[in-house]
Design a protein around this motif. Structure first.
Motif, PDB file in Angstrom:
ATOM      1  N   GLY A 290       0.779  -1.211  -0.007  1.00 38.99           N
ATOM      2  CA  GLY A 290      -0.050  -0.006  -0.121  1.00 38.99           C
ATOM      3  C   GLY A 290       0.669   1.259  -0.005  1.00 38.99           C
ATOM      4  O   GLY A 290       0.110   2.325   0.229  1.00 38.99           O
ATOM      5  N   ARG A 291       2.213   1.280  -0.132  1.00 41.60           N
ATOM      6  CA  ARG A 291       3.067   2.473  -0.121  1.00 41.60           C
ATOM      7  C   ARG A 291       3.729   2.504  -1.439  1.00 41.60           C
ATOM      8  O   ARG A 291       4.216   1.522  -2.147  1.00 41.60           O
ATOM      9  CB  ARG A 291       3.990   2.418   1.141  1.00 41.60           C
ATOM     10  N   ILE A 292       3.591   3.884  -1.648  1.00 37.49           N
ATOM     11  CA  ILE A 292       4.475   3.975  -3.419  1.00 37.49           C
ATOM     12  C   ILE A 292       5.988   4.328  -3.043  1.00 37.49           C
ATOM     13  O   ILE A 292       6.287   5.060  -2.024  1.00 37.49           O
ATOM     14  CB  ILE A 292       3.590   5.131  -3.882  1.00 37.49           C
ATOM     15  N   TRP A 293       6.673   3.792  -3.735  1.00 37.66           N
ATOM     16  CA  TRP A 293       8.099   3.857  -3.798  1.00 37.66           C
ATOM     17  C   TRP A 293       8.632   4.109  -5.161  1.00 37.66           C
ATOM     18  O   TRP A 293       8.078   3.806  -6.171  1.00 37.66           O
ATOM     19  CB  TRP A 293       8.820   2.641  -3.203  1.00 37.66           C
ATOM     20  N   ALA A 294       9.541   5.214  -5.329  1.00 37.17           N
ATOM     21  CA  ALA A 294      10.173   5.498  -6.436  1.00 37.17           C
ATOM     22  C   ALA A 294      11.615   5.827  -6.203  1.00 37.17           C
ATOM     23  O   ALA A 294      12.251   6.032  -5.097  1.00 37.17           O
ATOM     24  CB  ALA A 294       9.530   6.770  -6.928  1.00 37.17           C
ATOM     25  N   ALA A 295      12.415   5.194  -7.360  1.00 38.87           N
ATOM     26  CA  ALA A 295      13.944   5.195  -7.213  1.00 38.87           C
ATOM     27  C   ALA A 295      14.479   5.534  -8.623  1.00 38.87           C
ATOM     28  O   ALA A 295      13.530   5.504  -9.776  1.00 38.87           O
ATOM     29  CB  ALA A 295      14.469   3.859  -6.951  1.00 38.87           C
ATOM     30  N   GLY A 296      15.569   5.804  -8.804  1.00 43.30           N
ATOM     31  CA  GLY A 296      16.228   6.562 -10.062  1.00 43.30           C
ATOM     32  C   GLY A 296      17.629   6.526  -9.962  1.00 43.30           C
ATOM     33  O   GLY A 296      18.257   5.732  -9.213  1.00 43.30           O
ATOM     34  N   SER A 297      18.260   7.218 -10.586  1.00 46.94           N
ATOM     35  CA  SER A 297      19.678   7.353 -10.671  1.00 46.94           C
ATOM     36  C   SER A 297      20.275   8.058  -9.535  1.00 46.94           C
ATOM     37  O   SER A 297      21.509   7.701  -9.234  1.00 46.94           O
ATOM     38  CB  SER A 297      19.988   8.504 -12.027  1.00 46.94           C
ATOM     39  N   SER A 298      19.609   8.691  -8.646  1.00 46.58           N
ATOM     40  CA  SER A 298      20.243   9.265  -7.646  1.00 46.58           C
ATOM     41  C   SER A 298      19.730   8.807  -6.278  1.00 46.58           C
ATOM     42  O   SER A 298      20.154   9.413  -5.220  1.00 46.58           O
ATOM     43  CB  SER A 298      20.283  10.805  -7.886  1.00 46.58           C
ATOM     44  N   GLY A 299      18.654   7.816  -6.179  1.00 44.09           N
ATOM     45  CA  GLY A 299      18.360   7.529  -4.695  1.00 44.09           C
ATOM     46  C   GLY A 299      17.065   6.982  -4.971  1.00 44.09           C
ATOM     47  O   GLY A 299      16.586   6.474  -5.732  1.00 44.09           O
ATOM     48  N   LEU A 300      16.280   7.014  -3.595  1.00 43.49           N
ATOM     49  CA  LEU A 300      15.271   6.300  -3.295  1.00 43.49           C
ATOM     50  C   LEU A 300      14.363   7.067  -2.387  1.00 43.49           C
ATOM     51  O   LEU A 300      14.728   7.678  -1.505  1.00 43.49           O
ATOM     52  CB  LEU A 300      15.484   5.005  -2.449  1.00 43.49           C
ATOM     53  N   VAL A 301      12.830   7.372  -2.771  1.00 45.47           N
ATOM     54  CA  VAL A 301      11.778   8.029  -1.895  1.00 45.47           C
ATOM     55  C   VAL A 301      10.739   7.365  -1.851  1.00 45.47           C
ATOM     56  O   VAL A 301      10.431   6.271  -2.566  1.00 45.47           O
ATOM     57  CB  VAL A 301      11.668   9.479  -2.890  1.00 45.47           C
ATOM     58  N   THR A 302       9.797   7.667  -0.934  1.00 45.20           N
ATOM     59  CA  THR A 302       8.598   7.210  -0.671  1.00 45.20           C
ATOM     60  C   THR A 302       7.553   8.294  -0.631  1.00 45.20           C
ATOM     61  O   THR A 302       7.705   9.295  -0.287  1.00 45.20           O
ATOM     62  CB  THR A 302       8.364   6.205   0.587  1.00 45.20           C
ATOM     63  N   PHE A 303       6.487   8.011  -1.083  1.00 43.45           N
ATOM     64  CA  PHE A 303       5.143   8.799  -1.048  1.00 43.45           C
ATOM     65  C   PHE A 303       4.438   9.064   0.363  1.00 43.45           C
ATOM     66  O   PHE A 303       4.361   7.983   0.964  1.00 43.45           O
ATOM     67  CB  PHE A 303       4.102   8.463  -2.065  1.00 43.45           C
TER      68      PHE A 303
END
Length: 459
Positions: free
Chosen positions: A256-269
């Motif tokens: 139920g939690r949104i996570w996003a990641a990419g070239s520079s790190g990791l975040v959560t909504f």
């Protein structure tokens, strides 16, 4: 000579027996065939004179030509996918794992074993559909694969030759796809249509899309931006909202939690914006193109530095305290996973199957691991003080050590032995009377103190 070990057994309840002979080592797990190790399989010599199981669960063999160490590998390679085949991996909603490469048939792994589908398809992108079906992009067309049958999805001329970057299917069966240099397109009622204007349908390419459990469509872009659309409402989040990712490569939903990641790190909504997750080891969460959650709540990332495990307890601390730096566990070639994950075109690179096993695709192949059996070595090595110096003069190691008056520099050298992975040993130390906190974990094996005041100290 022989020795029994549970470390190298197949499954939690298995037990392996190792037998040293004049021709090599015979290894057998209960209920399986014998495996033979000899100089042809990189054993140092043919005549095995000793077999030992140490306290860290390594197997040692002394042969006529040398000493060999065997330790359990946390990751297992899928031999059907070779090095440099640029694989992608995805899980169907029925728990099966699907694998695509640039030079072999599409493969599925389930209770039926490994099955090949179609001819030699060049697979660029995979995404799950309903009822165990899959969406497959081979660079020339988009296909819907269900019950062994490929159905071609026609593409409009403007995108027919453009690489497909990401696919997401909503709960109602609507398909969202993003192509290079094209806005997000929606496939519904056998027709492609562009989404309404910005922020989710500009001329820029969304590199990652997700349709979540609440009916929201998420899209990740370059330049620290993530867009979300629900119904007719649009919202774009940027660096000022916590999206400090550089290029967004993956967006996923776990528990139920949104996570996003990419070239520079990791975040959560967080519901109002994004929170960046910082790791205790600087830079380890860069270049993430695959994110997958384990059944125990841990989050795993397929990153440029290797496969990274973020324990659930550490994530809870970070969500409660933004200053907390997550203590991660890293896996690389020393753990049986080789290569680097694809960064832009060939995705996804991480998935979880119906049995809870985690799968990772890299330039070195496809590897799986059981997330419930990758805990760190619980055997604490014995640390010893090896030498003490006072202004370069070596002091006798008798307790207590007497330091000379008017001394300027004291140096303490120490070390420990680990038979499993000595190259991964790190140390923390402190000098009571000078330091109230332990030092940060480090591979250094010496500590230097200058201009100590007269008195008693404990190291």
């Amino acid at each position: 000579v022989f020795v029994a070990s549970e470390t190298f057994a197949s499954g939690p309840a298995g037990r392996a027996t190792w037998v040293g002979t004049a021709k090599g080592v015979a290894r057998r797990v209960a209920g399986s065939k014998r495996e033979w190790l000899d100089p042809g399989t990189n054993l140092s010599g043919g005549v095995v004179r000793a077999v030992l199981l140490d306290r860290e669960n390594n197997i040692w063999t002394g042969t006529s030509a040398g000493l060999d160490r065997f330790r359990s590998s946390r990751f297992v390679p899928l031999l059907e996918v070779r090095n440099n085949m640029s694989p992608v991996v995805s899980a169907a909603d029925n728990g099966a794992i699907w694998l695509g490469t640039r030079e072999s048939p599409l493969l599925s792994l389930s209770g039926k074993g490994i099955q090949a589908h179609g001819g030699r398809r060049y697979t660029l992108t995979l995404a799950p559909s309903r009822d165990g079906a899959m969406w497959v992009n081979d660079g020339d067309a988009l296909w819907h694969l269900k019950a062994g049958k490929f159905t071609k999805i026609p593409l409009v001329e403007s995108i027919a030759q453009s690489p497909l970057m990401s696919i997401a299917e909503a709960a109602d069966g609507t398909l969202y796809a993003t192509f290079n240099r094209s806005p997000i397109l929606k496939w519904a009622a056998n027709n492609w249509e562009k989404l309404p204007p910005a922020p989710l349908a500009g001329v820029e390419t969304a590199l990652a899309v997700l349709s979540d459990s609440e009916g929201r469509l998420w899209a990740g872009y370059t330049g620290d931006r993530i867009g979300v659309r629900k119904g007719t409402e649009n919202r774009t989040y940027s660096a000022k909202d916590g999206v400090r990712l550089g290029i967004t490569l993956v967006i996923t939903e776990e528990a139920g939690r949104i996570w996003a990641a990419g070239s520079s790190g990791l975040v959560t909504f967080t519901g109002t914006g994004f929170q960046r997750i910082e790791a205790a080891e600087h830079g380890i969460l860069r270049g993430i193109s695959g994110l997958v959650g384990a059944s125990n709540g841990d989050l795993w990332a397929n990153a440029a530095s290797g496969v990274i495990r973020l324990p659930a307890g550490e994530l809870r601390k970070a969500l409660a305290d933004r200053t907390h730096r997550v203590k991660t566990q890293s896996f690389d070639h020393r753990d049986g996973v080789f290569g680097l994950p694809e960064q832009l075109v060939r995705r996804p690179t991480a998935a979880r199957d119906g049995n809870g096993l985690l799968w990772f695709a890299t330039s070195g192949g496809v590897f799986w691991t059981d997330p419930n059996r990758v805990e760190k070595n619980a055997i604490q090595p014995i640390v010893r003080v090896l030498e003490m110096k006072a202004d370069e003069a070596v002091l006798p190691l008798t307790a207590p050590v007497q330091l000379p008056a008017r001394m300027h520099k004291a140096e303490i050298r120490f070390g420990a032995v680990s038979l499993a992975q000595p190259e991964r040993l790190t140390y923390q130390y402190r000098l009571n009377g000078v330091e109230s906190e332990w030092s940060q974990p480090d591979t250094r094996t010496s500590a230097i103190y200058t201009d100590l005041n007269p008195g008693g100290y404990g190291f």
